[in-house]
Write a protein that holds these residues in place. Structure first.
Motif, short mmCIF file in Angstrom:
data_model
loop_
_atom_site.label_atom_id
_atom_site.label_comp_id
_atom_site.label_asym_id
_atom_site.label_seq_id
_atom_site.Cartn_x
_atom_site.Cartn_y
_atom_site.Cartn_z
N GLY A 189 -1.01 -1.57 -7.46
CA GLY A 189 -2.10 -2.53 -7.26
C GLY A 189 -3.25 -1.92 -6.50
O GLY A 189 -3.22 -0.72 -6.17
N PRO A 190 -4.28 -2.72 -6.19
CA PRO A 190 -5.44 -2.21 -5.45
C PRO A 190 -5.06 -1.78 -4.03
O PRO A 190 -5.67 -0.86 -3.47
CB PRO A 190 -6.42 -3.39 -5.43
N VAL A 191 -4.07 -2.44 -3.43
CA VAL A 191 -3.61 -2.10 -2.08
C VAL A 191 -2.11 -1.82 -2.14
O VAL A 191 -1.37 -2.60 -2.72
CB VAL A 191 -3.86 -3.29 -1.10
N PRO A 192 -1.65 -0.69 -1.57
CA PRO A 192 -0.21 -0.43 -1.53
C PRO A 192 0.51 -1.62 -0.90
O PRO A 192 0.05 -2.20 0.08
CB PRO A 192 -0.10 0.82 -0.65
N ARG A 193 1.66 -1.98 -1.50
CA ARG A 193 2.35 -3.20 -1.08
C ARG A 193 3.80 -2.89 -0.76
O ARG A 193 4.52 -2.32 -1.59
CB ARG A 193 2.26 -4.19 -2.25
N LEU A 194 4.21 -3.27 0.44
CA LEU A 194 5.60 -3.05 0.85
C LEU A 194 6.50 -4.02 0.09
O LEU A 194 6.29 -5.23 0.11
CB LEU A 194 5.73 -3.30 2.36
N LEU A 195 7.53 -3.47 -0.59
CA LEU A 195 8.49 -4.33 -1.28
C LEU A 195 9.81 -4.40 -0.54
O LEU A 195 10.53 -5.39 -0.64
CB LEU A 195 8.75 -3.80 -2.70
N VAL A 200 11.34 4.82 6.08
CA VAL A 200 10.00 5.14 6.58
C VAL A 200 9.43 3.84 7.13
O VAL A 200 9.45 2.81 6.45
CB VAL A 200 9.08 5.69 5.46
N THR A 201 8.94 3.86 8.37
CA THR A 201 8.52 2.59 8.99
C THR A 201 7.12 2.17 8.52
O THR A 201 6.33 2.99 8.04
CB THR A 201 8.50 2.70 10.53
N VAL A 202 6.83 0.88 8.71
CA VAL A 202 5.50 0.35 8.39
C VAL A 202 4.44 1.05 9.23
O VAL A 202 3.34 1.36 8.74
CB VAL A 202 5.50 -1.18 8.62
N GLU A 203 4.76 1.33 10.48
CA GLU A 203 3.81 2.01 11.36
C GLU A 203 3.46 3.39 10.79
O GLU A 203 2.29 3.78 10.76
CB GLU A 203 4.40 2.15 12.77
N GLU A 204 4.46 4.12 10.31
CA GLU A 204 4.21 5.45 9.73
C GLU A 204 3.38 5.34 8.45
O GLU A 204 2.48 6.15 8.21
CB GLU A 204 5.55 6.14 9.40
N LEU A 205 3.68 4.33 7.63
CA LEU A 205 2.92 4.15 6.38
C LEU A 205 1.46 3.83 6.69
O LEU A 205 0.54 4.39 6.09
CB LEU A 205 3.52 3.03 5.54
N ARG A 206 1.25 2.91 7.65
CA ARG A 206 -0.12 2.50 8.01
C ARG A 206 -0.92 3.70 8.51
O ARG A 206 -2.08 3.87 8.17
CB ARG A 206 -0.06 1.42 9.10
N ALA A 208 -0.46 6.78 7.69
CA ALA A 208 -0.75 7.68 6.57
C ALA A 208 -1.81 7.09 5.64
O ALA A 208 -2.63 7.82 5.09
CB ALA A 208 0.53 7.96 5.80
N LEU A 209 -1.78 5.78 5.46
CA LEU A 209 -2.67 5.15 4.48
C LEU A 209 -4.06 4.91 5.04
O LEU A 209 -5.03 4.79 4.29
CB LEU A 209 -2.07 3.84 3.97
N GLY A 210 -4.17 4.81 6.37
CA GLY A 210 -5.48 4.59 6.98
C GLY A 210 -6.13 3.34 6.45
O GLY A 210 -5.46 2.32 6.26
N PRO A 211 -7.43 3.42 6.16
CA PRO A 211 -8.16 2.23 5.74
C PRO A 211 -7.64 1.63 4.42
O PRO A 211 -7.86 0.45 4.17
CB PRO A 211 -9.60 2.71 5.58
N ALA A 212 -6.95 2.41 3.60
CA ALA A 212 -6.39 1.84 2.36
C ALA A 212 -5.47 0.67 2.68
O ALA A 212 -5.35 -0.28 1.92
CB ALA A 212 -5.64 2.91 1.57
N GLY A 213 -4.81 0.73 3.84
CA GLY A 213 -4.00 -0.39 4.31
C GLY A 213 -2.70 -0.56 3.54
O GLY A 213 -2.41 0.16 2.58
N LEU A 214 -1.93 -1.53 4.00
CA LEU A 214 -0.62 -1.81 3.42
C LEU A 214 -0.41 -3.31 3.45
O LEU A 214 -0.51 -3.94 4.50
CB LEU A 214 0.47 -1.10 4.24
N ALA A 215 -0.12 -3.91 2.29
CA ALA A 215 0.18 -5.35 2.23
C ALA A 215 1.66 -5.56 2.46
O ALA A 215 2.49 -4.84 1.92
CB ALA A 215 -0.24 -5.92 0.87
#
Ligand code: TXA
Ligand code: MG
Length: 351
Positions: A189-195, A200-206, A208-215
């Motif tokens: 999708g337009p924004v990576p989405r946690l399923l 790998v923690t949400v903090e680590e993903l955020r 790495a993704l920076g402004p792209a963000g994580l839903a």
């Protein structure tokens, strides 16, 4: 008959790897260790072999599988598009406990994805898993190697308990280091989405993704977006109740419940943090999730403790919750699933 071959983590070139790879190439099933949990592998490009996974596990046909490959380059061949954010996550977290959902290439049989236009891909970080995938020379489709609905296996013994005679070979690489499954992120999708929260923690993903963000909405335990997360899951045979609230109040409540159950002749188990152990000694089967604030320890132990509760044939399980930070988010996700809505609030706690 199920054969078991032990391979020490440092052991390169073990003959068991060649044997396992040959079984996979011939369309058979092999269970193997990963850093998260044990997987039940089949040739991911062979629809008939993949069908055997669904049968062996009793897995619902609408629940897609993860393809395991040995390098990000091999992942590229299984998808029609690797968005830049996916490339970044691959660079940071592969090999490792991250699974990315990407557009499915026509090379991937539909049954792998349960008919979805997407495919889940991961490069595991366990040396035995990587050697096996390389030796087989194919992507390896593998769900967790438990029977459907049971806690995921974190040892070869767990796999044998669930899949005896339904898998040709189990590679025993010792206990799983992380103990909870990989983090699943939908990159389509337009924004990576946690399923599914995981290794790998949400903090680590955020980070790495920076402004792209994580839903995060895709991982809501009440309305999950991954097909597999809608089933009752990770469940021991005895009903599990999650006890939430201030640590002291949770311990007192569990003590009271254990004492009452004992008075009534009911055998309960409790899964609690180390700090609670002294207050609960002698009250029942009390198991240690590790120190409070160390959710990686709870994660490593959780599935194995749930299985131990089954071995002990208890009639019910009470479990302390975990703060939803770092690995605590994945631990709580599994506990909530195992509880299937049975939540007790200690003291004046609100959720
Ligand atoms: O750590 C892990 O991920 C382990 C090891 C063996 O790699 N595997 C694992 O697989 O946990 P499994 O099948 O138990 O869980 C895969 C999850 C399920 O919830 C499934 O629904 C979801 O990933 N999934 C797989 N393919 C998907 C897709 N195309 N779209 C959305 N969700 C998908
Ligand atoms: Mg599973």
């Amino acid at each position: 008959m199920t054969e078991i071959i032990h391979i020490a983590p440092g052991e390169g070139d073990h003959p068991g790897i060649g044997k396992a790879a040959a079984i996979l190439r011939a369309g058979g099933l092999v269970a193997f260790p990963t850093e998260t949990v044990y997987g039940l592998g089949a040739n991911g490009l062979d629809a008939a072999a993949v069908r055997r996974i669904f049968i062996a596990k009793g897995r619902p046909a609408d629940n897609p599988l993860i393809l395991h490959v040995a390098s990000p380059a091999e992942a590229g061949a299984l998808t029609t598009a690797m968005p830049p954010a996916a490339g970044e996550l691959a660079r940071r977290f592969w090999p490792g406990p991250l699974t990315m959902v990407l557009p499915r290439s026509p090379a991937v049989p539909e049954i792998v994805s349960a008919g979805l236009p997407t495919v889940a891909i991961r490069v595991p970080a366990h040396p035995v898993a990587l050697m096996l995938i390389r030796a087989a020379g194919i992507p390896v489709a593998a769900p967790s190697a438990n029977t459907s609905g049971r806690p995921s296996p974190t040892s070869a013994g767990h796999v044998l308990d669930d899949l005896r005679d339904r898998v040709e070979l189990i590679l025993d690489g010792g206990p799983a280091r992380i103990g909870l499954e990989s983090t699943v992120v939908d990159m389509t999708g337009p924004v990576p989405r946690l399923l599914r929260p995981g290794g790998v923690t949400v903090e680590e993903l955020r980070e790495a993704l920076g402004p792209a963000g994580l839903a995060l909405d895709g991982a809501d335990p009440e309305r999950p977006a991954a097909p597999g997360m809608k089933y009752r899951h990770y469940a021991p045979r005895a009903p599990l109740t999650l006890v939430l609230g201030e640590p002291g109040e949770v311990t007192s409540r569990i003590a009271a419940e254990l004492a009452a159950a004992r008075g009534a002749g009911r055998r309960l188990a409790a899964l609690v943090h180390s700090e609670s152990l002294p207050d609960l000694s002698g009250l029942g089967l009390v198991m240690d999730l590790g120190p409070r604030g160390r959710p990686e320890v709870a994660g490593e132990r959780l599935f194995s403790l749930l299985r131990a509760c089954d071995e002990a044939a208890v009639e019910g399980i009470l479990a302390e919750g975990e703060d939803e930070e770092g690995m605590g988010r994945a631990v709580m996700n599994r506990l909530l699933k195992a509880a299937g809505g049975r939540i007790m609030l200690a003291g004046g706690a609100k959720r």
